[in-house]
Structures are given as structure tokens and as C-alpha cells.
Design a protein around this motif. Structure first.
Motif, short mmCIF file in Angstrom:
data_model
loop_
_atom_site.label_atom_id
_atom_site.label_comp_id
_atom_site.label_asym_id
_atom_site.label_seq_id
_atom_site.Cartn_x
_atom_site.Cartn_y
_atom_site.Cartn_z
N ASP A 51 0.82 -1.21 0.00
CA ASP A 51 0.00 0.00 0.00
C ASP A 51 0.85 1.26 0.00
O ASP A 51 0.47 2.29 -0.57
N VAL A 52 2.02 1.18 0.64
CA VAL A 52 2.93 2.33 0.66
C VAL A 52 3.41 2.64 -0.75
O VAL A 52 3.48 3.81 -1.17
N GLU A 53 3.71 1.60 -1.51
CA GLU A 53 4.19 1.79 -2.88
C GLU A 53 3.08 2.31 -3.78
O GLU A 53 3.30 3.18 -4.63
N VAL A 54 1.89 1.76 -3.62
CA VAL A 54 0.76 2.19 -4.45
C VAL A 54 0.44 3.66 -4.20
O VAL A 54 0.18 4.42 -5.13
N LEU A 82 -2.02 -3.40 -8.78
CA LEU A 82 -2.76 -2.64 -7.78
C LEU A 82 -3.05 -1.22 -8.25
O LEU A 82 -4.13 -0.67 -7.96
N LEU A 83 -2.15 -0.62 -9.00
CA LEU A 83 -2.40 0.71 -9.56
C LEU A 83 -3.50 0.65 -10.61
O LEU A 83 -4.35 1.54 -10.68
N ALA A 84 -3.48 -0.38 -11.45
CA ALA A 84 -4.51 -0.51 -12.48
C ALA A 84 -5.89 -0.67 -11.84
O ALA A 84 -6.88 -0.15 -12.35
N LEU A 85 -5.95 -1.40 -10.73
CA LEU A 85 -7.22 -1.59 -10.04
C LEU A 85 -7.68 -0.31 -9.34
O LEU A 85 -8.88 -0.03 -9.27
N LYS A 86 -6.74 0.48 -8.86
CA LYS A 86 -7.09 1.70 -8.12
C LYS A 86 -7.46 2.85 -9.04
O LYS A 86 -8.26 3.72 -8.67
#
Length: 210
Positions: A51-54, A82-86
Motif C-alpha cells: 500500500d505504501v508503494e501504491v 494494484l495501480l490498475a485496479l485503483k
């Protein structure tokens, strides 16, 4: 329209950065020579969780209207997914290159030992390595990547950290995904010592993001 590619470099709790992964290998320059707008931020080193990286890399997307194509590398594939999903309104294509094997006990044990030896707290190491096919990503989240174009680029030849079975599992889990021509992962000597691999990789990425 100029294509925009967000490059998410590999590595996990180590001194790897975008310059070493994409810059000195010639990939960044190769992409820009084809007119691709390249975003190549450094991932936070020694991050306690995905989550820190995202959150950190999400700043590259939060200020854009899109579309942005993400290229994730090795353990950076987790951040890319995770970025694509967010940011579904911004990201419309996702390339998972040399995906790190996350569903293998031996691979995870080696990774865990390496993390702890580099100073990662054991609890954080367990959290970073947890997941399914990819570390930090559930298989249900992978299955949800149906609205965007997804491709997988394997490590050729495969190795214990980047196994063929991971590529096959991703292709099976993500409906409509396809495999692209593989090569050794940068910045390994096998990649750096071959201009052929660099040219092939750059052309493959350019074709995908365009």
C-alpha cells in the motif's frame, strides 16, 4: 496522440531504482526514441507494505486524465496490478513483464531470507510475500482485470525467481490476456550484453502501448 507509459521497476526491499533498471539498460531511451512519453519513478525503498508503494506511485496517475499504459517488472508487477485496479479511469493497458513467482514455497523462502538479511522485519516480509499468483495480489483481483488490455512477457529462459508457471497462471487467470515475446530480465548481464534483446523488448513495449 503520444502514448504514455508508466514503468514500474523490479526489486523488493533492495537498492534498485528506475535509473538502474530502465535507464542504464537503454530501455527508457529506446522508448522515447519511438515517441513514447515515459514516466519512470523510483519505487519507495524498504516499504513496509504494498500500500505504501501504491500510494507513492499513485501520485503519477492521480493528476492525469489518461490514458496511461503501465509496464510492471518482476516484483513491480504487484504494484502495477494494484495501480490498475485503483485507477480504472486512467489505466487502459497493463503489461506484466518477467512476473516474480509468488506461489512457490521455495521461491518465497529464498525471498524471505533475502528480505530479512537486508533488514526487513520478519512480519513485514511475511506481509510482502503473501498473495496468490503474484505477491500482494489476490487471485480474485487478478480475475477482475477484464476491462483493460493485459499482456504478459515471460523471462526467457525461466529461472527460480521468474518461473514459466507464473506466466501460464496469469494468462489463465486474466481473461483475454496474451503472451508477448520474452527475454532475460534487465538489468541482468544476459540482457545487458545483448543489443538484440534490448531492441526486441523496446519494439514489443512500443507496439503494446500504442
Amino acid at each position: 496522440m503520444t502514448a504514455t507509459a508508466l514503468l514500474v521497476h523490479g526489486g523488493l526491499w533492495e537498492a534498485m531504482d528506475a535509473a538502474a533498471f530502465w535507464g542504464t539498460t537503454g530501455i527508457h531511451e529506446g522508448l522515447t526514441s519511438y515517441g513514447v512519453e515515459v514516466l519512470a519513478p523510483d519505487r519507495p525503498q524498504c516499504a513496509s507494505g504494498w500500500d505504501v508503494e501504491v500510494e507513492a506511485l499513485g501520485e503519477q496517475l492521480a493528476k492525469r486524465a489518461g490514458p496511461v499504459r503501465i509496464v510492471g517488472a518482476s516484483n513491480g508487477c504487484t504494484v502495477a496490478v494494484l495501480l490498475a485496479l485503483k485507477f480504472p479511469e486512467v489505466v487502459d493497458r497493463l503489461l506484466l513483464a518477467w512476473p516474480a513467482t509468488g506461489d512457490d514455497a521455495a521461491a518465497n523462502e529464498r525471498a524471505r531470507a533475502g528480505l530479512v538479511n537486508r533488514g526487513c522485519p520478519p512480519d513485514a516480509a511475511e506481509s510482502l510475500l503473501a498473495g496468490g499468483v503474484l505477491r500482494g495480489v489476490t487471485d480474485q483481483e487478478l480475475a477482475g482485470l477484464t476491462r483493460i488490455r493485459v499482456a504478459v512477457l515471460p523471462s526467457v529462459p525461466e529461472n527460480p525467481s521468474h518461473q514459466r508457471k507464473t506466466v501460464e497462471a496469469l494468462l489463465q487467470s486474466i481473461r483475454g490476456s496474451r503472451e508477448l515475446a520474452g527475454c532475460p530480465e534487465p538489468p541482468t548481464p544476459a540482457f545487458r550484453n545483448s543489443a538484440q534483446y534490448l531492441d526486441q523488448l523496446v519494439r514489443t513495449i512500443v507496439e503494446f502501448v500504442n
